[in-house]
Design a protein around this motif. Structure first.
Motif, mmCIF file in Angstrom:
data_model
loop_
_atom_site.group_PDB
_atom_site.id
_atom_site.type_symbol
_atom_site.label_atom_id
_atom_site.label_comp_id
_atom_site.label_asym_id
_atom_site.label_seq_id
_atom_site.Cartn_x
_atom_site.Cartn_y
_atom_site.Cartn_z
ATOM 1 N N ILE A 104 0.814 -1.211 0.000
ATOM 2 C CA ILE A 104 0.000 0.000 0.000
ATOM 3 C C ILE A 104 0.851 1.265 0.000
ATOM 4 O O ILE A 104 0.337 2.361 -0.217
ATOM 5 C CB ILE A 104 -0.986 0.020 1.177
ATOM 6 N N GLY A 231 -10.285 0.185 4.613
ATOM 7 C CA GLY A 231 -9.611 1.049 3.653
ATOM 8 C C GLY A 231 -9.270 2.426 4.199
ATOM 9 O O GLY A 231 -8.168 2.944 3.964
ATOM 10 N N LYS A 235 -5.547 4.245 4.664
ATOM 11 C CA LYS A 235 -5.204 5.568 4.124
ATOM 12 C C LYS A 235 -4.636 6.468 5.218
ATOM 13 O O LYS A 235 -3.656 7.196 4.995
ATOM 14 C CB LYS A 235 -6.440 6.221 3.506
ATOM 15 N N TYR A 328 -4.400 3.698 -1.679
ATOM 16 C CA TYR A 328 -4.337 4.189 -0.301
ATOM 17 C C TYR A 328 -3.325 5.325 -0.130
ATOM 18 O O TYR A 328 -3.079 5.774 0.984
ATOM 19 C CB TYR A 328 -4.012 3.024 0.645
#
Length: 337
Positions: A104, A231, A235, A328
């Protein structure tokens, strides 16, 4: 008046600091790849200077015991996010598609894998490694990728002799001339030799990424199914991590002090130098200057997959699109160097 508002007003009236837990924090378990080293200060600073708190995250950060161990811990669900060498994920995902890990945030734009030797061993250029004795732990990532490195660097591997040893003996065996060279992470081997009293001018290294095998290094990874359900948390963690990196770049002394608080034996001067090498050789690269922190080129990613597929004999390697995502990452404007 709500209970929360009443509590805050009471604290203000008494001259107390604002209560950080006035709103619930999301707990997140984070595993590093190894014992505390200079680059890990990006996460220590993110915690100490409130970046995680502002994102509503309560992060538990634990040391790692090697990238392979971190991969297993994240895949098992013991940790939500891990910092690990992305090469190890290729083999894992091929063998465990139901526990697929995803990068990510590609923190190291260039792998830290390298061959490290010392003056007087007859190795002045990469091709001189031919016919020498090399040492590394059995199955260690840099050792497994050595054939791919040798191919692009033009090294004849037919007469190379390998000696296997525990990771904690690798640098000692090199210093004692029991092997001509070793494979490992450049920043780890180099500064372990320095700490052991080897003159820095005597250390000679051949980083894979600077000698033909230009592939990615360590990244933040999480399970695909965890990401699907968390999610926004991912982030927030990535955003705070990049913020911590910026703090570390601006204040390396503060970063080393943050790690010293967590480990009494942490060598601040040596780790500051390790951090500087990591920053300049793996993090702030021409690619990152052009594309921002976390940038990934799928063509380079495919090169990494192909090298690992050959190294481990993987018949069904994962695709680059299944292993890396930019979903992300913050907007490019927030990722520029």
């Amino acid at each position: 008046m709500t209970t929360t508002r009443r509590t805050l007003l009471t604290a203000a009236a008494l001259g107390l600091p604002a209560l950080h837990n006035a709103r619930a924090q999301t707990a997140l378990r984070f595993s590093l790849d190894w014992a505390l080293q200079g680059n890990h200060a990006m996460w220590a600073l993110a915690e100490d200077r409130g970046l995680f708190g502002r994102e509503g995250l309560g992060v538990r950060m634990d040391r790692g015991f090697g990238s392979g161990d971190t991969i297993v811990k994240v895949a098992s669900g013991a940790y939500d996010i891990g910092f690990t060498d992305i090469s190890g994920v290729v083999k894992f995902n091929a063998e465990n598609p139901d526990k697929r890990l995803v990068s990510i945030y590609q923190v190291f734009d260039r792998t830290a894998a390298a061959v490290v030797t010392m003056k007087g061993r007859g190795i002045e250029k990469a091709t001189d490694i031919a016919g020498k004795s090399l040492g590394a732990p059995e199955g260690e990532g840099s050792r497994m990728l050595f054939p791919a490195f040798a191919k692009v660097a033009g090294i004849d591997t037919s007469a190379i002799r390998w000696t296997s040893m525990a990771a904690n003996l690798r640098d000692t065996m090199l210093a004692q001339r029991r092997v001509d060279a070793v494979t490992g992470f450049l920043f780890t081997v180099h500064f372990n030799l320095v700490a052991a009293g080897v003159p820095e001018a005597d250390i000679v290294s051949f980083p894979y990424a600077e000698n033909g095998l230009d592939i990615y290094g360590s990244a933040l990874v999480a399970r695909a199914d965890w990401l699907a359900a968390n999610g926004e948390t991912a982030k927030k963690f990535v955003r705070a991590s990049m913020g911590g990196l910026r703090l570390l770049i601006a204040d390396p002394t503060g970063g080393m002090a943050a790690l010293k608080k967590r480990e009494a034996l942490f060598d601040e001067p040596l780790e500051a130098r390790r951090w500087a090498m990591t920053r300049d050789r793996s993090i702030i690269t021409p690619n990152v200057r052009a594309g921002g922190f976390g940038v990934v080129d799928l063509a380079r990613a495919q090169t990494l997959i192909a090298a690992n597929a050959e190294a481990y004999g993987i018949a069904n390697p994962p695709t680059a699109a299944s292993l890396w995502t930019d979903a992300y990452l913050p907007p490019l404007a927030d990722r520029t160097v």
